[in-house]
Scaffold this motif. Structure first.
Motif, PDB file in Angstrom:
ATOM      1  N   LEU A   1       0.845  -0.353  -0.335  1.00  0.00           N
ATOM      2  CA  LEU A   1      -0.030  -0.357   0.106  1.00  0.00           C
ATOM      3  C   LEU A   1       0.880   1.361   0.587  1.00  0.00           C
ATOM      4  O   LEU A   1       0.648   2.454  -1.091  1.00  0.00           O
ATOM      5  N   VAL A   2       2.100   1.530   0.583  1.00  0.00           N
ATOM      6  CA  VAL A   2       3.048   2.370   0.280  1.00  0.00           C
ATOM      7  C   VAL A   2       3.357   3.080  -0.934  1.00  0.00           C
ATOM      8  O   VAL A   2       3.455   3.829  -0.736  1.00  0.00           O
ATOM      9  N   TYR A   3       3.318   1.592  -1.460  1.00  0.00           N
ATOM     10  CA  TYR A   3       3.899   2.336  -3.159  1.00  0.00           C
ATOM     11  C   TYR A   3       2.459   2.400  -3.934  1.00  0.00           C
ATOM     12  O   TYR A   3       2.206   3.423  -4.702  1.00  0.00           O
ATOM     13  N   GLN A   4       1.261   1.552  -3.666  1.00  0.00           N
ATOM     14  CA  GLN A   4       0.489   1.790  -4.395  1.00  0.00           C
ATOM     15  C   GLN A   4      -0.567   3.125  -4.484  1.00  0.00           C
ATOM     16  O   GLN A   4      -0.622   3.931  -5.526  1.00  0.00           O
ATOM     17  N   LEU A   5      -0.144   3.606  -3.004  1.00  0.00           N
ATOM     18  CA  LEU A   5      -0.934   4.528  -2.959  1.00  0.00           C
ATOM     19  C   LEU A   5      -0.177   6.525  -3.934  1.00  0.00           C
ATOM     20  O   LEU A   5      -1.194   6.649  -4.330  1.00  0.00           O
ATOM     21  N   PRO A   6       1.232   6.753  -3.717  1.00  0.00           N
ATOM     22  CA  PRO A   6       1.507   7.951  -4.428  1.00  0.00           C
ATOM     23  C   PRO A   6       1.559   7.133  -5.983  1.00  0.00           C
ATOM     24  O   PRO A   6       1.333   8.577  -6.183  1.00  0.00           O
ATOM     25  N   VAL A   7       1.678   6.008  -6.488  1.00  0.00           N
ATOM     26  CA  VAL A   7       2.103   5.998  -7.508  1.00  0.00           C
ATOM     27  C   VAL A   7       0.416   5.902  -8.167  1.00  0.00           C
ATOM     28  O   VAL A   7      -0.091   6.741  -9.445  1.00  0.00           O
ATOM     29  N   LEU A   8      -0.923   5.624  -7.724  1.00  0.00           N
ATOM     30  CA  LEU A   8      -2.187   5.381  -8.143  1.00  0.00           C
ATOM     31  C   LEU A   8      -2.380   7.192  -8.364  1.00  0.00           C
ATOM     32  O   LEU A   8      -3.602   7.689  -8.976  1.00  0.00           O
ATOM     33  N   ALA A   9      -2.254   7.396  -6.740  1.00  0.00           N
ATOM     34  CA  ALA A   9      -2.862   9.131  -7.159  1.00  0.00           C
ATOM     35  C   ALA A   9      -1.762  10.377  -8.159  1.00  0.00           C
ATOM     36  O   ALA A   9      -2.773  11.165  -9.252  1.00  0.00           O
ATOM     37  N   ARG A  10      -0.585   9.851  -8.563  1.00  0.00           N
ATOM     38  CA  ARG A  10       0.000  10.543  -9.492  1.00  0.00           C
ATOM     39  C   ARG A  10      -0.305  10.274 -10.740  1.00  0.00           C
ATOM     40  O   ARG A  10      -0.229  11.048 -11.486  1.00  0.00           O
ATOM     41  N   PHE A  11      -0.777   8.466 -10.725  1.00  0.00           N
ATOM     42  CA  PHE A  11      -1.228   8.358 -12.304  1.00  0.00           C
ATOM     43  C   PHE A  11      -2.655   9.024 -13.241  1.00  0.00           C
ATOM     44  O   PHE A  11      -3.360   9.702 -13.290  1.00  0.00           O
ATOM     45  N   ALA A  12      -3.786   9.595 -11.711  1.00  0.00           N
ATOM     46  CA  ALA A  12      -4.950  10.635 -11.608  1.00  0.00           C
ATOM     47  C   ALA A  12      -4.165  11.192 -12.174  1.00  0.00           C
ATOM     48  O   ALA A  12      -4.672  12.478 -12.353  1.00  0.00           O
ATOM     49  N   GLU A  13      -3.207  12.714 -11.605  1.00  0.00           N
ATOM     50  CA  GLU A  13      -3.138  13.423 -11.178  1.00  0.00           C
ATOM     51  C   GLU A  13      -2.284  13.786 -13.075  1.00  0.00           C
ATOM     52  O   GLU A  13      -2.121  15.028 -14.002  1.00  0.00           O
ATOM     53  N   ASP A  14      -1.636  12.495 -13.878  1.00  0.00           N
ATOM     54  CA  ASP A  14      -0.961  13.421 -14.844  1.00  0.00           C
ATOM     55  C   ASP A  14      -1.152  11.347 -15.807  1.00  0.00           C
ATOM     56  O   ASP A  14      -0.914  10.311 -15.172  1.00  0.00           O
ATOM     57  N   PRO A  15      -2.229  11.939 -16.491  1.00  0.00           N
ATOM     58  CA  PRO A  15      -2.217  10.664 -17.682  1.00  0.00           C
ATOM     59  C   PRO A  15      -1.578   9.914 -18.439  1.00  0.00           C
ATOM     60  O   PRO A  15      -1.875   8.930 -19.256  1.00  0.00           O
ATOM     61  N   ARG A  16      -0.655  10.325 -18.324  1.00  0.00           N
ATOM     62  CA  ARG A  16       0.961  10.068 -19.303  1.00  0.00           C
ATOM     63  C   ARG A  16       2.235   9.694 -18.229  1.00  0.00           C
ATOM     64  O   ARG A  16       2.780   8.660 -18.709  1.00  0.00           O
ATOM     65  N   ALA A  17       2.297   9.338 -17.180  1.00  0.00           N
ATOM     66  CA  ALA A  17       2.781   9.303 -16.052  1.00  0.00           C
ATOM     67  C   ALA A  17       3.044   7.389 -16.051  1.00  0.00           C
ATOM     68  O   ALA A  17       1.872   6.634 -16.393  1.00  0.00           O
ATOM     69  N   THR A  18       4.240   7.751 -15.387  1.00  0.00           N
ATOM     70  CA  THR A  18       4.194   5.795 -15.491  1.00  0.00           C
ATOM     71  C   THR A  18       5.265   5.365 -14.294  1.00  0.00           C
ATOM     72  O   THR A  18       5.911   6.421 -13.499  1.00  0.00           O
ATOM     73  N   ALA A  19       5.353   4.206 -14.144  1.00  0.00           N
ATOM     74  CA  ALA A  19       5.418   3.739 -12.854  1.00  0.00           C
ATOM     75  C   ALA A  19       6.732   2.028 -13.480  1.00  0.00           C
ATOM     76  O   ALA A  19       5.715   1.220 -14.102  1.00  0.00           O
ATOM     77  N   LEU A  20       7.400   1.756 -12.059  1.00  0.00           N
ATOM     78  CA  LEU A  20       8.310   0.627 -12.693  1.00  0.00           C
ATOM     79  C   LEU A  20       8.503   0.351 -11.890  1.00  0.00           C
ATOM     80  O   LEU A  20       8.566   0.313 -10.129  1.00  0.00           O
ATOM     81  N   TYR A  21       7.835  -1.508 -11.253  1.00  0.00           N
ATOM     82  CA  TYR A  21       7.714  -2.156 -10.644  1.00  0.00           C
ATOM     83  C   TYR A  21       8.986  -3.544 -10.434  1.00  0.00           C
ATOM     84  O   TYR A  21       9.038  -4.172 -11.733  1.00  0.00           O
ATOM     85  N   LEU A  22       9.511  -3.300 -10.052  1.00  0.00           N
ATOM     86  CA  LEU A  22      10.728  -4.628  -9.925  1.00  0.00           C
ATOM     87  C   LEU A  22      10.606  -5.251  -9.089  1.00  0.00           C
ATOM     88  O   LEU A  22      10.928  -5.053  -7.592  1.00  0.00           O
ATOM     89  N   SER A  23      10.653  -7.033  -8.867  1.00  0.00           N
ATOM     90  CA  SER A  23      10.825  -7.549  -7.734  1.00  0.00           C
ATOM     91  C   SER A  23      11.911  -8.948  -8.257  1.00  0.00           C
ATOM     92  O   SER A  23      12.788  -8.525  -9.515  1.00  0.00           O
TER      93      SER A  23
END
Length: 779
Positions: free
Chosen positions: A86-108
């Motif tokens: 949830l720590v990374y889901q919240l800021p990433v999803l909020a950023r996606f809502a602000e900027d329709p072109r924003a992207t994110a990379l998850y590495l495991s």
């Protein structure tokens, strides 16, 4: 007995040395600390999370999410099932809502974990996220779609290294809008692999910067020592740590169980052995299933998981045959659909007992079980607590049992519960400055974009990197021009040949000669000892015998055979001191840290029966291997040894036993495995002129393990002394001074002499401290 609040002593009517239950400690439940939803979280995200049962974030989730949303790099190091995602889901999803072109990379570190996190995100149903996997199992057409359309890529370091970065021009749209990089389970990035990943992340950030992006990094980790410091080394940036776990935790009882010695069964050189941890764990798993308790048994190998499950099924069948189908094995190597079916059956309660490798330790959302049995200490306290965290439902008590193996580390822990339950977890150790790692990573970086002086200074370590680059230019790997360093070939890409998970010595393919089928690979460094002609090689429970080994070609030919004997390699080794980086004198003892050259050669192998009887010793003619690495070592004056009763004839065995036990205990202080470490002891070393004990990294250039051992030498050797003293055997066994990797067949070994040696060293360290105080570092 334990001195830990809540600890229970074993039954008083059974002698302590015979009772397998060494300690039982109850850990009280912890209430959760909820926090308000951050105001910047979109309401549709809040509704989606509430629909899945998340009414409000816990305090650590809110704290970490606020930092990440503010653009601060953050590492969240809290317990299993504490909701770090949830720590990374919240800021990433909020950023996606602000900027329709924003992207994110998850590495495991694993594909299974990335797939599990992708499923959890998709289940939220938040619109216009467009998540996509990008790993070795992703079909080419889906990879193309991900590159063109996905906003959140779920991948791993291997794909980042081999595909995304070498072809970054095709990913320009994604990289230009890269807002967040999530590094999950970052504590797994340690040693040589971690050093590669650290430089890989620097390559990623450098390429992203080329396209105008400066992403925020969010890291999730098990509880590790000094997480901010470790995350800073891993990423090359200042990272803020969140460590106060606000999630609720069920009460747990942790039992430490030491199987009894079986004197009627003699192991190698006649040493007594203990009842196997896997056998004890299978019996416990069966008992738990009969009682209706949903349980996991963690074992250390794929074959062990299968064997433990089969044994538990057989024991359950004697009591209630209807329960046999509710016991299963889980391990890597199963098809994805098989793994998902097992996971679902366990979550729903259709399966009561599962014997598993550490495949169920990371990420897969299985918690709230009644009991966890850990068959042998998993190597680190961090891993132990990850596994233990699978047990515990809200409001219900849970049971965790650690069953000790024949191993010095396990012996120490079951007799010293504070070392497991009352101590901080280990430090993650990695060294991005290792030249054997830095050289191939710099070549990859130059192939992606020409390296400038600014890049070298900011991203890759400055002068140390320049030294490596000069060597690469001299060898013709790179070219130097006025503006920087260039990769000379437009066609070949170095990433294709750089193995970020290997030792740097390449892989040897194990091929069935009759069919040409490749069974698997072994590390080039270990091939002479494990894949020599005549060696028995196990693959997925099937036995093969090696016919031919070609190290230059990286090939071993085998044929199927199921012999009634096993093989053990015999080797010689020498350690030459190349450079002393640190020396402290403590009266009759001197302590060193520095660079060494280890020369080893496998000279023979023995065929042994299952009980250890030697059937035959077969000579081998294999080339010597040289390893440039780092070591910690100490010397002792021979006169002091003689005065303590260690005559010249006893010195080799006493030092050898002390060396073996020290190698077994180093993982207590640095997250590593005893197979990552080597050692040598000698009554007269040519470079020191004194009786000497060396413990060195098993990887070219070092992985930071010997350096960590040097920093905590006194505590490390004190634990080593305790492990030997606590073992109930008379003259040495696998639980104290025998080693499964000894090239000399565990000869000579002097258990009593090792105790004397360690007492002398510890006394000298205490009575003659180094100038400026102790060299100890916090755990």
């Amino acid at each position: 007995m334990s001195g830990i609040p809540g600890a229970a002593d074993p039954a008083e009517d059974v002698p302590d040395d015979l009772h397998p239950l060494r300690h039982a400690i109850r850990l009280p439940p912890r209430p959760g600390r909820p926090a308000p939803w951050p105001e910047w979280v979109p309401q549709n995200v809040v509704r989606a999370l509430r629909d899945t049962g998340v009414e409000a974030p816990w305090s650590h989730q809110a704290e970490g999410a606020e930092l990440a949303h503010a653009g601060r790099d953050v590492v969240v190091a809290t317990g299993t099932a504490s909701g770090k995602s949830l720590v990374y889901q919240l800021p990433v999803l909020a950023r996606f809502a602000e900027d329709p072109r924003a992207t994110a990379l998850y590495l495991s570190p694993t594909k299974a974990l990335a797939a599990d996190q992708l499923r959890a995100l998709s289940a939220l149903g938040v619109p216009d996220v467009r998540p996509s996997p990008y790993d070795g199992d992703t079909p080419m057409d889906e990879r193309d779609w991900a590159r063109r359309h996905a906003r959140w890529i779920f991948s791993n370091p291997d794909m980042l290294h081999r595909s995304l970065l070498p072809l970054h021009g095709r990913w320009s749209a994604f990289l230009r809008r890269l807002s967040y990089v999530v590094v999950d389970e970052c504590h797994t990035y340690r040693g040589v692999f971690g050093s590669h990943v650290a430089l890989l992340l620097r390559r990623l950030l450098r390429v992203a910067r080329r396209y105008g992006a400066t992403p925020t990094i969010v890291l999730a980790s098990a509880t590790v020592a000094r997480p901010a410091e470790f995350a800073g080394v891993l990423t090359g940036r200042d990272v803020t740590a969140v460590v106060e776990d606000g999630s609720p935790s069920a009460g747990r009882t942790v039992a430490l169980w030491e199987p009894p010695l079986l004197p009627e069964l003699g192991g190698e050189n006649g040493a007594p052995v203990r009842r196997p941890a896997s056998t004890e764990s299978a019996r416990m798993l069966a008992d738990l299933v009969v009682e209706g308790a949903r349980s996991l048994a963690f074992v250390r190998s794929r074959r062990g998981a299968e064997t433990t499950a089969l044994t538990a099924q057989r024991l359950v069948a004697d009591v209630d045959p209807d329960l046999v189908g509710r016991v299963a094995a889980y391990r890597g190597g199963y098809l994805p659909e098989e793994r998902r079916a097992l996971e679902s059956a366990l979550v729903r309660g259709e399966l009561l007992g599962v014997a598993t490798t550490n495949a169920l330790e990371l990420g897969v959302d299985i918690a709230g079980l009644d009991a966890v049995v850990v068959a042998g200490f998993p190597g680190t306290r961090a891993s132990f607590w990850q596994q233990a965290g699978r047990a515990g439902r809200a409001g219900d008590e849970a049971l965790v049992v650690l069953v000790a193996r024949d191993d010095p580390m396990d012996t120490y822990l079951v007799h010293h519960p504070h070392a497991l339950l009352g101590a901080p977890v280990e430090s993650c150790v990695l060294d991005p400055g290792n030249p054997y790692v830095l050289a191939p990573q710099l070549a990859c970086a130059a192939a992606e974009l020409p390296l400038t002086e600014e890049d070298v200074e900011r991203d890759f370590g400055g002068d140390a990197a320049r030294t490596v680059l000069d060597a690469l230019v001299e060898d013709g790997v790179l070219r130097k021009r006025s503006v920087g360093w260039f990769w000379p070939s437009a066609r070949e890409r170095p990433a294709a040949t750089v193995d970020i998970r290997g030792s740097g010595l390449g892989q040897v393919a194990m091929v069935e000669a009759a069919t040409g089928r490749m069974l698997g690979t072994v590390e080039g460094s270990s091939a002479p000892a494990t894949a020599h002609p005549g060696a028995v090689y196990l693959h997925r429970g099937e036995s093969y015998v090696v016919d031919e080994l070609d190290l230059a070609a990286g090939l071993a030919l085998v044929h199927a055979e199921d012999p009634d004997w096993r093989t053990d390699a015999r080797s010689t080794a020498d350690v030459d001191v190349v450079r002393v980086r640190s020396r402290t004198d403590h009266g009759p003892v001197s302590v060193y840290f520095g660079d060494v050259r280890v020369t080893g050669q496998v000279v023979a192998y023995q065929r042994r029966t299952p009980d250890g009887t030697v059937l035959e010793t077969v000579p081998l003619d294999l080339p010597a291997q040289t390893l440039e690495t780092r070591s910690v070592w100490y010397t002792i004056d021979e006169e002091v040894l003689d005065a303590a009763g260690i005559t010249p004839a006893r010195i080799p065995g006493a030092l050898h036993a002390a060396e073996h036990a020290a190698i077994g205990l180093l993982p207590l202080f640095a997250i590593c495995d005893r197979w990552d470490i080597g050692g040598l002891s000698t009554a007269l070393h040519p470079d020191t002129g004194l009786p000497s004990v060396f413990v060195h990294d098993g990887h070219p250039g070092g992985a930071g393990l010997a350096e960590r051992g040097h920093a905590v030498l006194e505590r490390w050797l004190r634990a080593t002394r305790a492990a030997i003293g606590d073992c109930g055997c008379r003259s040495g066994c696998p639980s104290c001074v025998q080693s499964p990797k000894c090239g000399n067949g565990n000869v000579p070994l002097d258990k009593a002499g090792a105790v004397v040696v360690l007492d002398l060293v510890l006394t000298a360290l205490a009575e003659h401290p180094a100038p400026g105080g102790s060299q100890e570092a916090p755990a």
